[in-house]
Enzyme design. Sequence first.
Site, PDB file in Angstrom:
ATOM      1  N   CYS A 152      33.313  42.463  54.858  1.00  7.88           N
ATOM      2  CA  CYS A 152      33.325  43.724  54.125  1.00  7.88           C
ATOM      3  C   CYS A 152      33.992  43.456  52.777  1.00  7.88           C
ATOM      4  O   CYS A 152      35.195  43.252  52.706  1.00  7.88           O
ATOM      5  CB  CYS A 152      34.117  44.734  54.959  1.00  7.88           C
ATOM      6  SG  CYS A 152      34.123  46.377  54.254  1.00  7.88           S
ATOM      7  N   CYS A 181      40.119  30.095  44.017  1.00  2.00           N
ATOM      8  CA  CYS A 181      41.181  30.719  43.210  1.00  2.00           C
ATOM      9  C   CYS A 181      42.100  31.586  44.054  1.00  2.00           C
ATOM     10  O   CYS A 181      43.077  32.124  43.535  1.00  2.00           O
ATOM     11  CB  CYS A 181      40.581  31.527  42.064  1.00  2.00           C
ATOM     12  SG  CYS A 181      39.822  33.081  42.590  1.00  2.00           S
ATOM     13  N   CYS A 229      32.473  34.736  43.044  1.00  3.12           N
ATOM     14  CA  CYS A 229      33.813  35.306  42.915  1.00  3.12           C
ATOM     15  C   CYS A 229      33.984  35.814  41.482  1.00  3.12           C
ATOM     16  O   CYS A 229      33.717  35.079  40.533  1.00  3.12           O
ATOM     17  CB  CYS A 229      34.842  34.222  43.233  1.00  3.12           C
ATOM     18  SG  CYS A 229      36.534  34.707  42.836  1.00  3.12           S
ATOM     19  N   CYS A 244      38.686  33.941  48.157  1.00  4.57           N
ATOM     20  CA  CYS A 244      37.972  32.809  47.555  1.00  4.57           C
ATOM     21  C   CYS A 244      38.772  31.536  47.787  1.00  4.57           C
ATOM     22  O   CYS A 244      39.975  31.499  47.528  1.00  4.57           O
ATOM     23  CB  CYS A 244      37.807  33.079  46.059  1.00  4.57           C
ATOM     24  SG  CYS A 244      37.260  31.648  45.116  1.00  4.57           S
TER      25      CYS A 244
HETATM   26 ZN   LIG Z   1      37.568  32.616  43.034  1.00  4.76          ZN
END
Ligand SMILES: [Zn+2]
Length: 164
Positions: free
Chosen positions: A153, A133, A82, A130
């Site tokens: 995607c 976060c 991420c 994610c």
């Molecule tokens: Zn994250």
Amino acid sequence: MNQFLSRRSFILILTMSLLKIIFKPIQVLASSDTPQDKWKLSKDEWKSRLSPESYYILREEGTERAFSSQLNNEKRKGVFHCAGCDFPLFLSDQKYDSGTGWPSFWDSIKGSVETKVDFKLIVPRTEYHCSRCGGHQGHVFNDGPLPTGKRFCNNGLALRFVPD
Ligand SMILES: [Zn+2]
């Protein structure tokens, strides 16, 4: 009497250790599914961490132009993290060329992303982000390859590639 007590405590200790053995794997699985250390940053904190482009994608659910990300053609072995908090989301083995112009994956690392349904294009789509976060990554569709049939995607600006 003493002997009776010690036998009882022996059985108790034995039972406790058996319970520990039985429940330990379950706890480990649960903790990898729901990261305990969720990030809660303010808008200003995110703005100081991210480029304006990444902020737009990650925090405002934006979408980058197709074929604009270099990660689209990334074929090395490694892990895609991420771009917001550096949490590992995808393995290079889960990446494939979907021809759409966005980095695409047929699966994510277990517990790394969470989904929600959005109606931004009127037709419902499954957004994913994610799990640590909450940063928006992309949308997941059911037209991917086997074994999952999924197509994650992903915006390249929401990812950071770490080669092996
Ligand atoms: Zn994250």
